[in-house]
Design an enzyme around this catalytic site. Structure first.
Site, PDB file in Angstrom:
ATOM      1  N   HIS A 264       3.509   5.579  16.616  1.00 48.22           N
ATOM      2  CA  HIS A 264       1.494   5.471  16.313  1.00 48.22           C
ATOM      3  C   HIS A 264       0.966   5.741  17.399  1.00 48.22           C
ATOM      4  O   HIS A 264      -0.111   5.228  17.591  1.00 48.22           O
ATOM      5  CB  HIS A 264       0.752   4.203  15.720  1.00 48.22           C
ATOM      6  CG  HIS A 264       2.147   3.338  14.746  1.00 48.22           C
ATOM      7  ND1 HIS A 264       2.807   4.168  13.933  1.00 48.22           N
ATOM      8  CD2 HIS A 264       2.123   2.493  15.043  1.00 48.22           C
ATOM      9  CE1 HIS A 264       3.278   3.437  13.017  1.00 48.22           C
ATOM     10  NE2 HIS A 264       2.877   1.977  14.048  1.00 48.22           N
ATOM     11  N   ASP A 315       8.080   2.946   8.605  1.00 53.41           N
ATOM     12  CA  ASP A 315       8.037   2.014   8.685  1.00 53.41           C
ATOM     13  C   ASP A 315       6.807   0.900   8.569  1.00 53.41           C
ATOM     14  O   ASP A 315       8.141   0.078   8.012  1.00 53.41           O
ATOM     15  CB  ASP A 315       5.921   2.391   9.294  1.00 53.41           C
ATOM     16  CG  ASP A 315       5.603   1.701  10.001  1.00 53.41           C
ATOM     17  OD1 ASP A 315       6.190   0.581  10.785  1.00 53.41           O
ATOM     18  OD2 ASP A 315       3.807   1.858  11.281  1.00 53.41           O
TER      19      ASP A 315
HETATM   20  C1  NGQ Z   1       4.370  -4.733  13.506  1.00 52.95           C
HETATM   21  N1  NGQ Z   1       3.285  -2.355  11.976  1.00 52.95           N
HETATM   22  O1  NGQ Z   1       4.886  -4.598  14.857  1.00 52.95           O
HETATM   23  O2  NGQ Z   1       4.940  -4.618  12.391  1.00 52.95           O
HETATM   24  C2  NGQ Z   1       3.363  -3.213  12.988  1.00 52.95           C
HETATM   25  C3  NGQ Z   1       2.043  -4.532  12.961  1.00 52.95           C
HETATM   26  C4  NGQ Z   1       1.093  -5.756  15.452  1.00 52.95           C
HETATM   27  C5  NGQ Z   1       2.496  -1.201  12.358  1.00 52.95           C
HETATM   28  N2  NGQ Z   1       1.441  -1.649  13.830  1.00 52.95           N
HETATM   29  C6  NGQ Z   1       1.792  -5.390  14.207  1.00 52.95           C
HETATM   30  N3  NGQ Z   1       2.322  -0.577  11.207  1.00 52.95           N
HETATM   31  O3  NGQ Z   1       1.725  -3.349  15.605  1.00 52.95           O
HETATM   32  O4  NGQ Z   1       0.699  -5.909  16.534  1.00 52.95           O
HETATM   33 ZN    ZN Z   2       6.099  -0.435  13.634  1.00 56.66          ZN
END
Ligand code: NGQ
Ligand code: ZN
Length: 452
Positions: A264, A315
């Site tokens: 990302h 993801d």
């Molecule tokens: C995750 N997911 O770690 O699963 C993250 C969300 C975060 C994405 N970034 C949690 N899509 O980034 O703090």
């Molecule tokens: Zn992730």
């Protein structure tokens, strides 16, 4: 084993009658390297797509946060829903959900997956008897499904930049650096050919610089992944904490090289984009999740012009189909630039074939698989499409991969091979019923159980 591929996607396009061998290690070898019986593979063989970013457990909540409520409708609100879901998961659930998600990946054309694994402890934050209990659970899921897995144990130490304390579900993620490096060593000592490891830093939000440097120094080989600049708020918080934007800050450490995957890298300036391309790292793009979460859009055209490498990941698993990720990337560009056929290469004018080949190469780099594609030295991970079906009538060889990527042909994926062995036959995984039943049992219980 020797294979005679009726059609195969090679770096410069689709070729007919391609002869190749598979060696004892499950890698492609020159056609003459093996004397065994020749197996005819009709249809179109494509390299399997590496999935460079997965949180397997999120498969069981995909689609459950699409409701308007009084809460904030943003990435951060979605994250709260995810945190509530995390509170209930047991190691058995994680294994069952992972096996099913990986099976679905195989049936859709992913043959390997980088599992960005940050769920380490019990809901209270207490350690399991084995600190690797949950890592072993996602590993078991991969073995059950037969997918190649690069497990990335993930470091998580703070709630935000500047040492904000962890709260709620985040206690399941926390490790001090020493305990984390022990976990990494333990997992590394138990690798096998389809089950390797790398390391991940959750994000600059969750990992302070000293820990990032310590882990990078300890990880002398293998992939290093990090979530980097997904949300504008994250960029603002980074600026406030260090005066630098996330990508700028990370590249400024001097640590990033071709082993790194920046997941990302959505919010980047032109200068960051070009520095990222020059670092040799892979941009880990997860287009369906990034759209679903309202992250923003990545300027892939500018990044490619700068010579950048990319791959795709599922993801949060709102899609498990690599073609949907590629389409989403290209369609975002088309809507943005008001043009068509944007992601192409100097030597590859076919958009679908270009995107497919580039994502295979970038994905293989991000997973540390060595060579990529249907060529000597690469892992024998590939899929076979049934081109005899009516849906492919009239499609020329040159347009086959474009048709596969841009115009869905449900049911046309006939086989998926991992490490030289077929794991999907006739479009289905042989253990589908049992893996689906275990998934159903876990998820049914999770939904019925009140939140703790
Ligand atoms: C995750 N997911 O770690 O699963 C993250 C969300 C975060 C994405 N970034 C949690 N899509 O980034 O703090
Ligand atoms: Zn992730």
């Amino acid at each position: 084993m020797r294979l005679r591929l009726e059609r195969a996607l090679l770096p410069d396009g689709v070729h007919r009658d391609v002869l190749i061998s598979i060696d004892a290690e499950g890698r492609f070898a020159p056609a003459g390297a093996s004397t065994g019986a020749e197996r005819l593979v009709p249809g179109l063989a494509l390299p399997g797509m590496p999935n460079l970013h997965s949180h397997a457990f999120q498969r069981a909540m995909a689609g459950s946060a699409e409701v308007a409520s009084g809460a904030e409708h943003s990435f951060w609100g979605w994250r709260d829903v995810m945190y509530r879901f995390v509170e209930r998961l047991t190691p058995e659930d994680v294994a069952a959900i992972a096996a099913f998600a990986y099976l679905e990946m195989l049936e859709s054309g992913y043959t390997s997956v980088a599992e960005f694994h940050y769920l380490h402890h019990q809901p209270s934050g207490a350690r399991y008897a084995s600190p690797a209990a949950l890592a072993d659970a996602v590993r078991a899921g991969a073995q059950r499904a037969g997918i190649r897995q690069v497990l990335l144990p993930t470091l998580y130490q703070q709630g935000n930049f500047n040492g904000e304390p962890l709260k709620g579900a985040q206690r399941r993620f926390a490790n001090d650096t020493e305990a984390f490096l022990r976990l990494c060593c333990d997992l590394r000592s138990r690798e096998s050919s389809l089950a390797t490891t790398g390391v991940a830093l959750h994000s600059l939000r969750a990992v302070p610089r000293v820990a990032l440097e310590a882990v990078a120094a300890a990880a002398r080989s293998g992939p290093v992944h990090i979530h980097i600049a997904e949300q504008r708020r994250e960029v603002r918080d980074s600026m406030e904490a260090s005066g630098a934007r996330p990508v700028e800050f990370l590249l400024g450490t001097g640590l990033v090289d071709a082993r790194w995957c920046l997941v990302h890298a959505t919010h980047v300036t032109a200068a960051e984009l070009s520095a990222l391309a020059h670092s040799g790292a892979v941009a880990g793009l997860c287009p369906t999740t990034e759209s679903n979460l309202g992250d923003g859009r990545f300027p892939l055209d500018e990044y490619l012009a700068a010579g950048g490498h990319f791959g795709v990941g599922s993801d949060s698993h709102v899609s498990l189909d690599p073609r949907e990720e590629l389409r989403s990337l290209e369609y975002t560009l088309r809507a943005w630039r008001e043009r068509r056929v944007i992601a192409v290469g100097a030597a590859m004018p076919n958009c679908g074939a270009f995107l497919y080949g580039a994502a295979v190469a970038g994905g293989a780099q991000a997973l540390g698989l060595g060579d990529a594609g249907l060529c000597t030295g690469a892992p024998a991970d590939f899929i076979v499409i049934d081109t005899e079906r009516a849906e492919f009538a009239g499609v020329t060889d040159a347009a086959l991969v474009d048709a596969w990527v841009f115009a869905p042909r449900p049911g046309a994926l006939r086989e998926a091979w991992v490490g030289g062995r077929p794991v999907v036959h006739d479009g289905a995984h042989p253990a589908r019923e049992a893996i689906a039943a275990a998934y159903r049992t876990s998820v049914t219980r999770l939904v019925a159980e009140p939140a703790r």
